[in-house]
Motif scaffolding. Sequence first.
Motif, short mmCIF file in Angstrom:
data_model
loop_
_atom_site.label_atom_id
_atom_site.label_comp_id
_atom_site.label_asym_id
_atom_site.label_seq_id
_atom_site.Cartn_x
_atom_site.Cartn_y
_atom_site.Cartn_z
N LEU A 109 0.84 -1.20 0.00
CA LEU A 109 0.00 0.00 0.00
C LEU A 109 0.87 1.24 0.00
O LEU A 109 1.83 1.33 0.78
CB LEU A 109 -0.89 -0.01 1.24
CG LEU A 109 -1.74 1.23 1.50
CD1 LEU A 109 -2.77 1.43 0.39
CD2 LEU A 109 -2.42 1.13 2.86
N VAL A 110 0.55 2.19 -0.85
CA VAL A 110 1.31 3.43 -0.93
C VAL A 110 0.35 4.57 -1.22
O VAL A 110 -0.70 4.37 -1.86
CB VAL A 110 2.41 3.33 -2.01
CG1 VAL A 110 1.80 3.15 -3.39
CG2 VAL A 110 3.34 4.53 -1.98
N GLN A 111 0.69 5.76 -0.75
CA GLN A 111 -0.15 6.93 -0.99
C GLN A 111 0.06 7.47 -2.40
O GLN A 111 1.14 7.28 -2.98
CB GLN A 111 0.15 8.01 0.03
CG GLN A 111 -0.27 7.65 1.44
CD GLN A 111 -0.09 8.81 2.40
OE1 GLN A 111 0.61 9.77 2.11
NE2 GLN A 111 -0.75 8.72 3.55
N PRO A 112 -0.92 8.15 -2.95
CA PRO A 112 -0.73 8.79 -4.27
C PRO A 112 0.49 9.69 -4.26
O PRO A 112 0.72 10.43 -3.29
CB PRO A 112 -2.03 9.58 -4.45
CG PRO A 112 -3.04 8.83 -3.64
CD PRO A 112 -2.28 8.33 -2.44
N GLY A 113 1.26 9.60 -5.34
CA GLY A 113 2.50 10.37 -5.43
C GLY A 113 3.71 9.64 -4.88
O GLY A 113 4.84 10.09 -5.05
N GLY A 114 3.47 8.54 -4.22
CA GLY A 114 4.55 7.77 -3.62
C GLY A 114 5.25 6.85 -4.61
O GLY A 114 4.94 6.83 -5.81
N SER A 115 6.21 6.08 -4.08
CA SER A 115 7.00 5.17 -4.91
C SER A 115 6.98 3.77 -4.32
O SER A 115 6.79 3.58 -3.11
CB SER A 115 8.45 5.66 -4.98
OG SER A 115 8.54 6.93 -5.59
N LEU A 116 7.21 2.83 -5.21
CA LEU A 116 7.27 1.43 -4.81
C LEU A 116 8.17 0.70 -5.80
O LEU A 116 8.25 1.09 -6.97
CB LEU A 116 5.86 0.83 -4.85
CG LEU A 116 5.48 -0.28 -3.87
CD1 LEU A 116 5.71 0.15 -2.43
CD2 LEU A 116 4.02 -0.67 -4.07
N ARG A 117 8.84 -0.33 -5.32
CA ARG A 117 9.72 -1.10 -6.19
C ARG A 117 9.33 -2.56 -6.16
O ARG A 117 9.20 -3.15 -5.08
CB ARG A 117 11.18 -0.94 -5.73
CG ARG A 117 12.21 -1.57 -6.64
CD ARG A 117 13.62 -1.27 -6.13
NE ARG A 117 14.66 -1.80 -6.99
CZ ARG A 117 15.20 -1.11 -8.00
NH1 ARG A 117 14.76 0.11 -8.27
NH2 ARG A 117 16.15 -1.65 -8.74
#
Length: 116
Positions: free
Chosen positions: A11-19
Amino acid sequence: QEQVVEFGGGLVQPGGSLRLSCAASRSIPTIYAIGWHRQGLGKQRELVAVFNIDGTTNYSDSVKGRFTISRQNYEQTVSLQMNSLKPEDTAVYYCYVDDGRGNVYWGQGTQVTVSS
C-alpha cells in the motif's frame, strides 16, 4: 517449484514510490523477454513494461516517465521502479518471462494499492 517469483508490492499513498522485483528460475534456459503486466479490478490484463533480450525496453503509455524497468547484468532478475503512483495504478502486478520458444511463464502476482 515456482519458476517466476515476484517481490514487493503493498500500500502506498498517491504520489509515492514502490519497487517490485522478479526472479526467474534458472530452469528457464533463455530469457527472450522479461517484464510486468497488471490487472486492475474489472479490467483486462495489460502490459506495463518489458525488458527485451536485445536490451531494449517498452512501456505502456500510461506509465511512461513514471516507471522504470531494469535488469542487472542480464541476470535472471528484473526490477520495476514505480514513481509518482496514481490510484489508477492499483492492480495485481504479474511478472512474466517469455523464453522465445513459445513458452510464457507467469508469477503468482503481487498486489499494489495506491490510496490515501
